[in-house]
Design a protein around this motif. Structure first.
Motif, mmCIF file in Angstrom:
data_model
loop_
_atom_site.group_PDB
_atom_site.id
_atom_site.type_symbol
_atom_site.label_atom_id
_atom_site.label_comp_id
_atom_site.label_asym_id
_atom_site.label_seq_id
_atom_site.Cartn_x
_atom_site.Cartn_y
_atom_site.Cartn_z
ATOM 1 N N TRP A 9 0.834 -1.211 0.000
ATOM 2 C CA TRP A 9 0.000 0.000 0.000
ATOM 3 C C TRP A 9 0.868 1.260 0.000
ATOM 4 O O TRP A 9 0.640 2.176 -0.779
ATOM 5 N N GLU A 10 1.853 1.294 0.867
ATOM 6 C CA GLU A 10 2.720 2.469 0.944
ATOM 7 C C GLU A 10 3.564 2.633 -0.313
ATOM 8 O O GLU A 10 3.940 3.746 -0.670
ATOM 9 N N ASN A 13 0.940 4.118 -3.195
ATOM 10 C CA ASN A 13 0.092 5.295 -3.012
ATOM 11 C C ASN A 13 0.900 6.570 -2.804
ATOM 12 O O ASN A 13 0.324 7.619 -2.520
ATOM 13 N N LEU A 17 -0.663 10.457 -2.849
ATOM 14 C CA LEU A 17 -0.585 11.338 -1.692
ATOM 15 C C LEU A 17 0.179 12.624 -2.013
ATOM 16 O O LEU A 17 -0.158 13.695 -1.503
ATOM 17 N N VAL A 55 -8.513 12.265 1.469
ATOM 18 C CA VAL A 55 -7.546 11.282 0.959
ATOM 19 C C VAL A 55 -6.535 10.937 2.053
ATOM 20 O O VAL A 55 -6.187 9.769 2.254
ATOM 21 N N ASP A 59 -6.016 7.207 3.750
ATOM 22 C CA ASP A 59 -4.697 6.579 3.797
ATOM 23 C C ASP A 59 -4.336 6.206 5.231
ATOM 24 O O ASP A 59 -3.820 5.104 5.484
ATOM 25 N N TYR A 60 -4.598 7.090 6.164
ATOM 26 C CA TYR A 60 -4.287 6.807 7.571
ATOM 27 C C TYR A 60 -5.106 5.611 8.072
ATOM 28 O O TYR A 60 -4.566 4.725 8.757
ATOM 29 N N ARG A 63 -3.812 2.299 6.485
ATOM 30 C CA ARG A 63 -2.548 1.863 7.067
ATOM 31 C C ARG A 63 -2.735 1.362 8.498
ATOM 32 O O ARG A 63 -2.035 0.448 8.933
ATOM 33 N N ASP A 81 2.779 10.552 11.743
ATOM 34 C CA ASP A 81 1.664 10.487 10.798
ATOM 35 C C ASP A 81 0.400 11.082 11.407
ATOM 36 O O ASP A 81 -0.388 11.730 10.714
ATOM 37 N N ARG A 94 5.196 15.227 1.880
ATOM 38 C CA ARG A 94 5.001 13.947 1.197
ATOM 39 C C ARG A 94 5.471 13.997 -0.254
ATOM 40 O O ARG A 94 5.802 12.973 -0.840
#
Length: 230
Positions: A9-10, A13, A17, A55, A59-60, A63, A81, A94
């Motif tokens: 995922w990281e 994305n 981001l 968004v 994302d947070y 994760r 984060d 970012r």
């Protein structure tokens, strides 16, 4: 490279981001600086701002879900984060990670460590300085007795604060403006320390390599002596 769901995922994305961060910063800047814009334009910028923040929130949450950790442990191990989620103006940093994400995705060589640290610090200080000057101007320009009444004043104060010079010719008068200033000071000290430490480490490595290299003059003189003896 780990291939866990969170790592995947990281890995995929980062660009999304970064784009959302740019949109957030641009829409916020237009709202702060565009005093004479029509209300429909300002409302559109506000919608973009909230969409970009949504968004970040998604994302947070993803994760957090993929980490398999409980909320309190995730907050403890990912406190930065959480801070960035609550203070989205820090999020444009970012953008710095977009280069790394694209390069890793295409298996392309990256810059050397020292060059990356200095490059990232330069980009980060530019983005944080821009975001900080916007926030400071928004809080200060209409305050009674304010020193920072134009955006140029805000940029000047932010630059002198980030560079740890601090002439003292301008100063915030509102509580939120002073809070923003403290954050700018902290970022300036951290980035200056990172660049200074990296540059010092690079110099030490250069000097160490030069110390390990045999001096050419000694070798040539000893070679010449042997040749004369023959």
């Amino acid at each position: 490279m780990t291939d866990s769901p969170l790592a995947r995922w990281e890995r995929h994305n980062g660009v999304v981001l970064a784009v959302a961060s740019l949109l957030y910063l641009a829409s916020y800047a237009i709202r702060v600086l565009g005093h004479g814009l029509p209300n429909v334009v300002r409302d559109l910028c506000l919608a973009v701002t909230f969409a970009a923040w949504a968004v970040f929130l998604v994302d947070y949450a993803v994760r957090l879900r993929l980490s398999g950790q409980r909320l309190h442990r995730f907050l403890r191990t990912h406190w930065l984060d959480t801070v960035v989620l609550l203070l989205p103006l820090l999020r444009p940093v970012r953008i710095v990670q977009a280069y790394e994400t694209v390069q890793r995705h295409h298996d392309q060589p990256r810059l050397a460590l020292h060059a990356r640290v200095i490059t990232y610090a330069g980009v980060s200080v530019t983005l944080l300085g821009f975001a900080g000057s916007l926030a400071l101007y928004q809080q200060e320009h209409a305050a009674p007795g304010a020193d920072i009444v134009t955006y140029g004043d805000s940029v000047w104060f932010t630059c002198t604060t980030l560079s740890t010079v601090g002439y003292g010719d301008l100063a915030p008068v509102t509580p939120l403006g002073r809070l923003v200033s403290v954050g700018v000071m902290a970022c300036g000290l951290a980035l200056l320390g990172a660049v200074t430490g990296t540059f010092s480490s690079w110099l030490l490595q250069v000097f160490a390599r030069e110390g390990e290299r045999p001096p050419e003059s000694s070798e040539s003189s000893s070679g010449a002596s042997r040749h004369d003896g023959d």
